[in-house]
Design a protein around this motif. Structure first.
Motif, PDB file in Angstrom:
ATOM      1  N   GLU B 274      -9.202  -7.366 -15.608  1.00  0.00           N
ATOM      2  CA  GLU B 274      -9.785  -6.580 -16.704  1.00  0.00           C
ATOM      3  C   GLU B 274     -10.484  -5.293 -16.292  1.00  0.00           C
ATOM      4  O   GLU B 274     -11.076  -4.648 -17.144  1.00  0.00           O
ATOM      5  N   ASP B 275     -10.431  -4.926 -15.004  1.00  0.00           N
ATOM      6  CA  ASP B 275     -10.967  -3.605 -14.648  1.00  0.00           C
ATOM      7  C   ASP B 275      -9.910  -2.507 -14.779  1.00  0.00           C
ATOM      8  O   ASP B 275     -10.239  -1.330 -14.900  1.00  0.00           O
ATOM      9  N   HIS B 276      -8.638  -2.910 -14.696  1.00  0.00           N
ATOM     10  CA  HIS B 276      -7.535  -1.962 -14.862  1.00  0.00           C
ATOM     11  C   HIS B 276      -7.590  -0.795 -13.886  1.00  0.00           C
ATOM     12  O   HIS B 276      -7.322   0.355 -14.246  1.00  0.00           O
ATOM     13  N   ALA B 277      -7.953  -1.123 -12.638  1.00  0.00           N
ATOM     14  CA  ALA B 277      -7.676  -0.184 -11.546  1.00  0.00           C
ATOM     15  C   ALA B 277      -6.156  -0.089 -11.395  1.00  0.00           C
ATOM     16  O   ALA B 277      -5.409  -0.903 -11.965  1.00  0.00           O
ATOM     17  N   LEU B 278      -5.704   0.897 -10.639  1.00  0.00           N
ATOM     18  CA  LEU B 278      -4.266   1.011 -10.349  1.00  0.00           C
ATOM     19  C   LEU B 278      -4.034   0.647  -8.887  1.00  0.00           C
ATOM     20  O   LEU B 278      -4.752   1.113  -7.999  1.00  0.00           O
ATOM     21  N   ALA B 279      -3.034  -0.182  -8.648  1.00  0.00           N
ATOM     22  CA  ALA B 279      -2.579  -0.476  -7.294  1.00  0.00           C
ATOM     23  C   ALA B 279      -1.184   0.115  -7.141  1.00  0.00           C
ATOM     24  O   ALA B 279      -0.365  -0.002  -8.061  1.00  0.00           O
ATOM     25  N   ALA B 280      -0.937   0.742  -6.011  1.00  0.00           N
ATOM     26  CA  ALA B 280       0.372   1.390  -5.829  1.00  0.00           C
ATOM     27  C   ALA B 280       0.743   1.372  -4.356  1.00  0.00           C
ATOM     28  O   ALA B 280      -0.110   1.165  -3.474  1.00  0.00           O
ATOM     29  N   THR B 281       2.015   1.562  -4.102  1.00  0.00           N
ATOM     30  CA  THR B 281       2.495   1.721  -2.727  1.00  0.00           C
ATOM     31  C   THR B 281       3.025   3.137  -2.553  1.00  0.00           C
ATOM     32  O   THR B 281       3.577   3.729  -3.486  1.00  0.00           O
ATOM     33  N   PHE B 282       2.814   3.646  -1.345  1.00  0.00           N
ATOM     34  CA  PHE B 282       3.259   5.006  -1.014  1.00  0.00           C
ATOM     35  C   PHE B 282       3.980   4.953   0.335  1.00  0.00           C
ATOM     36  O   PHE B 282       3.588   4.165   1.206  1.00  0.00           O
ATOM     37  N   PRO B 283       4.976   5.785   0.531  1.00  0.00           N
ATOM     38  CA  PRO B 283       5.558   5.895   1.867  1.00  0.00           C
ATOM     39  C   PRO B 283       4.443   6.253   2.857  1.00  0.00           C
ATOM     40  O   PRO B 283       3.503   6.971   2.506  1.00  0.00           O
ATOM     41  N   SER B 284       4.560   5.753   4.074  1.00  0.00           N
ATOM     42  CA  SER B 284       3.464   5.936   5.043  1.00  0.00           C
ATOM     43  C   SER B 284       3.259   7.401   5.406  1.00  0.00           C
ATOM     44  O   SER B 284       2.212   7.777   5.934  1.00  0.00           O
ATOM     45  N   THR B 285       4.255   8.234   5.096  1.00  0.00           N
ATOM     46  CA  THR B 285       4.163   9.658   5.425  1.00  0.00           C
ATOM     47  C   THR B 285       3.360  10.453   4.395  1.00  0.00           C
ATOM     48  O   THR B 285       3.042  11.628   4.617  1.00  0.00           O
ATOM     49  N   VAL B 286       3.044   9.826   3.263  1.00  0.00           N
ATOM     50  CA  VAL B 286       2.411  10.550   2.150  1.00  0.00           C
ATOM     51  C   VAL B 286       0.895  10.648   2.355  1.00  0.00           C
ATOM     52  O   VAL B 286       0.260   9.696   2.796  1.00  0.00           O
ATOM     53  N   ASP B 287       0.325  11.819   2.057  1.00  0.00           N
ATOM     54  CA  ASP B 287      -1.131  11.926   1.938  1.00  0.00           C
ATOM     55  C   ASP B 287      -1.518  11.361   0.578  1.00  0.00           C
ATOM     56  O   ASP B 287      -1.044  11.851  -0.452  1.00  0.00           O
ATOM     57  N   LEU B 288      -2.376  10.353   0.563  1.00  0.00           N
ATOM     58  CA  LEU B 288      -2.764   9.739  -0.716  1.00  0.00           C
ATOM     59  C   LEU B 288      -3.461  10.767  -1.597  1.00  0.00           C
ATOM     60  O   LEU B 288      -4.269  11.558  -1.115  1.00  0.00           O
ATOM     61  N   PRO B 289      -3.149  10.754  -2.902  1.00  0.00           N
ATOM     62  CA  PRO B 289      -3.836  11.686  -3.810  1.00  0.00           C
ATOM     63  C   PRO B 289      -5.334  11.375  -3.863  1.00  0.00           C
ATOM     64  O   PRO B 289      -5.759  10.256  -3.557  1.00  0.00           O
ATOM     65  N   GLN B 290      -6.096  12.350  -4.282  1.00  0.00           N
ATOM     66  CA  GLN B 290      -7.540  12.189  -4.402  1.00  0.00           C
ATOM     67  C   GLN B 290      -7.887  10.980  -5.272  1.00  0.00           C
ATOM     68  O   GLN B 290      -7.248  10.760  -6.310  1.00  0.00           O
ATOM     69  N   GLY B 291      -8.841  10.187  -4.833  1.00  0.00           N
ATOM     70  CA  GLY B 291      -9.264   9.022  -5.583  1.00  0.00           C
ATOM     71  C   GLY B 291      -8.567   7.746  -5.162  1.00  0.00           C
ATOM     72  O   GLY B 291      -9.020   6.657  -5.516  1.00  0.00           O
ATOM     73  N   TRP B 292      -7.473   7.869  -4.444  1.00  0.00           N
ATOM     74  CA  TRP B 292      -6.743   6.700  -3.954  1.00  0.00           C
ATOM     75  C   TRP B 292      -7.211   6.364  -2.543  1.00  0.00           C
ATOM     76  O   TRP B 292      -7.413   7.257  -1.728  1.00  0.00           O
ATOM     77  N   THR B 293      -7.356   5.070  -2.252  1.00  0.00           N
ATOM     78  CA  THR B 293      -7.708   4.659  -0.889  1.00  0.00           C
ATOM     79  C   THR B 293      -6.773   3.539  -0.439  1.00  0.00           C
ATOM     80  O   THR B 293      -6.350   2.705  -1.246  1.00  0.00           O
ATOM     81  N   ARG B 294      -6.475   3.545   0.824  1.00  0.00           N
ATOM     82  CA  ARG B 294      -5.627   2.511   1.406  1.00  0.00           C
ATOM     83  C   ARG B 294      -6.391   1.190   1.395  1.00  0.00           C
ATOM     84  O   ARG B 294      -7.576   1.137   1.741  1.00  0.00           O
ATOM     85  N   ILE B 295      -5.733   0.123   0.977  1.00  0.00           N
ATOM     86  CA  ILE B 295      -6.377  -1.200   1.009  1.00  0.00           C
ATOM     87  C   ILE B 295      -5.546  -2.217   1.781  1.00  0.00           C
ATOM     88  O   ILE B 295      -5.947  -3.380   1.899  1.00  0.00           O
ATOM     89  N   GLY B 296      -4.383  -1.813   2.289  1.00  0.00           N
ATOM     90  CA  GLY B 296      -3.581  -2.784   3.029  1.00  0.00           C
ATOM     91  C   GLY B 296      -2.192  -2.266   3.306  1.00  0.00           C
ATOM     92  O   GLY B 296      -1.938  -1.056   3.226  1.00  0.00           O
ATOM     93  N   ALA B 297      -1.299  -3.206   3.615  1.00  0.00           N
ATOM     94  CA  ALA B 297       0.042  -2.841   4.067  1.00  0.00           C
ATOM     95  C   ALA B 297       1.097  -3.618   3.293  1.00  0.00           C
ATOM     96  O   ALA B 297       0.833  -4.713   2.785  1.00  0.00           O
ATOM     97  N   THR B 298       2.288  -3.017   3.224  1.00  0.00           N
ATOM     98  CA  THR B 298       3.432  -3.676   2.612  1.00  0.00           C
ATOM     99  C   THR B 298       4.281  -4.293   3.723  1.00  0.00           C
ATOM    100  O   THR B 298       4.633  -3.609   4.691  1.00  0.00           O
ATOM    101  N   LEU B 299       4.582  -5.589   3.559  1.00  0.00           N
ATOM    102  CA  LEU B 299       5.236  -6.349   4.622  1.00  0.00           C
ATOM    103  C   LEU B 299       6.577  -6.903   4.142  1.00  0.00           C
ATOM    104  O   LEU B 299       7.000  -6.636   3.009  1.00  0.00           O
TER     105      LEU B 299
END
Lengths: 322, 322
Positions: B274-299
């Protein structure tokens, strides 16, 4: 079939939300307008016109349907049809629906799957995709459907474009659902023609875009009753209407039912809702498209909505909470 | 404020369906995407992309909200926000909502008008039009909202595009609504920060399209809880995820509330919905957009969804009727 648990039958609580979603979405075909169907955060639907028409209608058990009168499949068909009728009343072609469903945990699984079979059947009949939805728990069954449509480059046909002198025309049948309601309310289950009309409408979907192409100046689907909905058109357009009863069709079946029940079939035709015929106005120079028939005239606003030139004295429509 | 009639207060049955529609639509501004607003059979909304994104969510009193915990205005905001979060989780910009409302005849008029004030406020915050709706009688308050959005020429960001090696990232806060629920459930009304988070989410609407532009490969809004929703992403994409707790923010406020209630704030962050944050995956080469932080890895898929490399043993999400 009243939505209560059947001994030995599976309930929605036993299968759970995600199981239920799988159950009702598996194996459903999608039309070409569905670019991304159910299963993600949202669906993607073609809107080639660059505009999208959107409408929503909510049906509540005990208010809009009774599961002892209608099968869940009938209710599903009705829930889709009442929305698609609103789309075609704008002169648009429906492309998709999304379905919000609230139901109690003890609802038999079969009620929900049959409901979605009906939703899928009506959607398929209209070549519309069931592209998404939401299923939640609640005290009673509430079905909220939103439909989208495409205008094909045409302006929307609104309620506000009627002009004095326009021909008032109708496509589709009136009074059948009201006659069915009268039959069901007295404990009968036949004649099946009128009873089925109460269970689900069969709106003339193609007639909306056809009217738009022909030059309709205003249009509405008759959900509350002809006179009530003409009242909406009249207020929005700033006109009056006179309905000529000699131009209305009172089907022999309605006459039979009226005779059997001691009711006036013409009253059903003038005031019965839920058949979702289309009423529209056309410039007097227009040849009405196939399936449309003239039922009266568009007058100056001070005339109001009259029947054969006189005010109609009986109750004319349905309003919630009243 | 529990939705029961207030002595001397007007109810929806006193004003009627059409009066109520006038009451909640009068004087509302529309954004430029609203080509035809409320009042006709359907609305017309701009869909400049030629495709439209559509999603629907239904909120039921006693299940999704309680009027002794949230004001009607909060509930209206929440009903809109949960839908807009789904639109932005596709990488789209929301354009409009339609609102289906069922409520009992004895519902105070003020409950409905405040509900629509909340709907309008959240819509305005997101520059979204409230373009139509339907109001009907029912046994309990059920709010069914459908939201539309525009992709701006981009492909939708689905749940299925994550690839092993992608960065797992988050935008928005987690655990706040769960902490608020724990506080309210124990009869407290503060701290107001977490309590308000339970009353209505504040999803980072702009972050969805920003992630899409940056090249996000998959995205979801966290409605059921981070681990539960990552499970959805993992299944749809055929990947696994490892969440690193040292990369997650556990706000001091959540630590305080956890200490006061004897609860683990990290559990709220990992599993609270119910907080409705967004979770997303990005290619490792991408600079994350402002406001996004890395929280883990895709395996690889066989890893499943893990926390610091190990399965998470506690309950991870919400399912209706379970």
């Amino acid at each position: 079939m009243d939505g209560s648990p059947t001994p030995g039958g599976q309930t929605v609580s036993a299968i759970g939300e995600f199981g239920l979603i799988r159950e009702v979405t598996a194996g459903r075909a999608q039309p070409s307008t569905t670019l991304l169907g159910p299963g993600d955060d949202a669906a993607v639907v073609a809107a080639p016109d660059g505009r999208v028409v959107v409408t929503t209608d909510t049906l509540v058990q005990g208010v809009h349907f009774r599961l002892d009168w209608s099968s869940p499949g009938n209710v599903g068909r009705k829930a889709v049809a009442v929305n698609l009728a609103d789309i075609c009343a704008m002169g648009a072609v429906a492309t998709s629906v999304v379905v919000g469903l609230a139901c109690p945990p003890e609802t038999p699984l079969s009620v929900v799957t049959e409901l979605f079979d009906g939703i899928a059947a009506e959607a398929e009949r209209a070549r519309v995709g069931v592209v998404g939805g939401d299923m939640v728990s609640g005290k009673e069954i509430v079905i909220s459907i939103t439909a989208l449509g495409d205008l094909g480059g045409r302006p929307p046909v609104t309620r506000s474009g009627a002009r004095p002198g326009d021909v008032l025309a109708l496509c589709g049948r009136l009074g059948w659902a009201a006659a069915g309601l009268a039959v069901l309310g007295r404990g009968f289950r036949s004649p099946v023609g009128v009873v089925n009309a109460q269970r689900y409408p069969e709106p003339p979907y193609a007639a909306g875009p056809q009217a738009a192409i022909a030059g309709a100046t205003s249009m509405i689907d008759v959900s509350d009753g002809l006179l009530a909905d003409l009242g909406h058109l009249a207020r929005a357009s700033g006109v009056g209407f006179d309905v000529r009863t000699e131009l209305l069709t009172v089907a022999p079946k309605l006459v039979d039912v009226g005779t059997a029940l001691g009711a006036d079939p013409l009253h059903w035709v003038l005031t019965g809702g839920e058949d979702h015929a289309l009423a529209a106005t056309f410039p007097s120079t227009v040849d009405l498209p196939q399936g449309w028939t003239r039922i009266g005239a568009t007058l100056m606003p001070e005339s109001g909505v009259t029947v054969d030139g006189a005010p109609y004295e009986r109750e004319t429509g349905w309003e919630h909470w009243r």
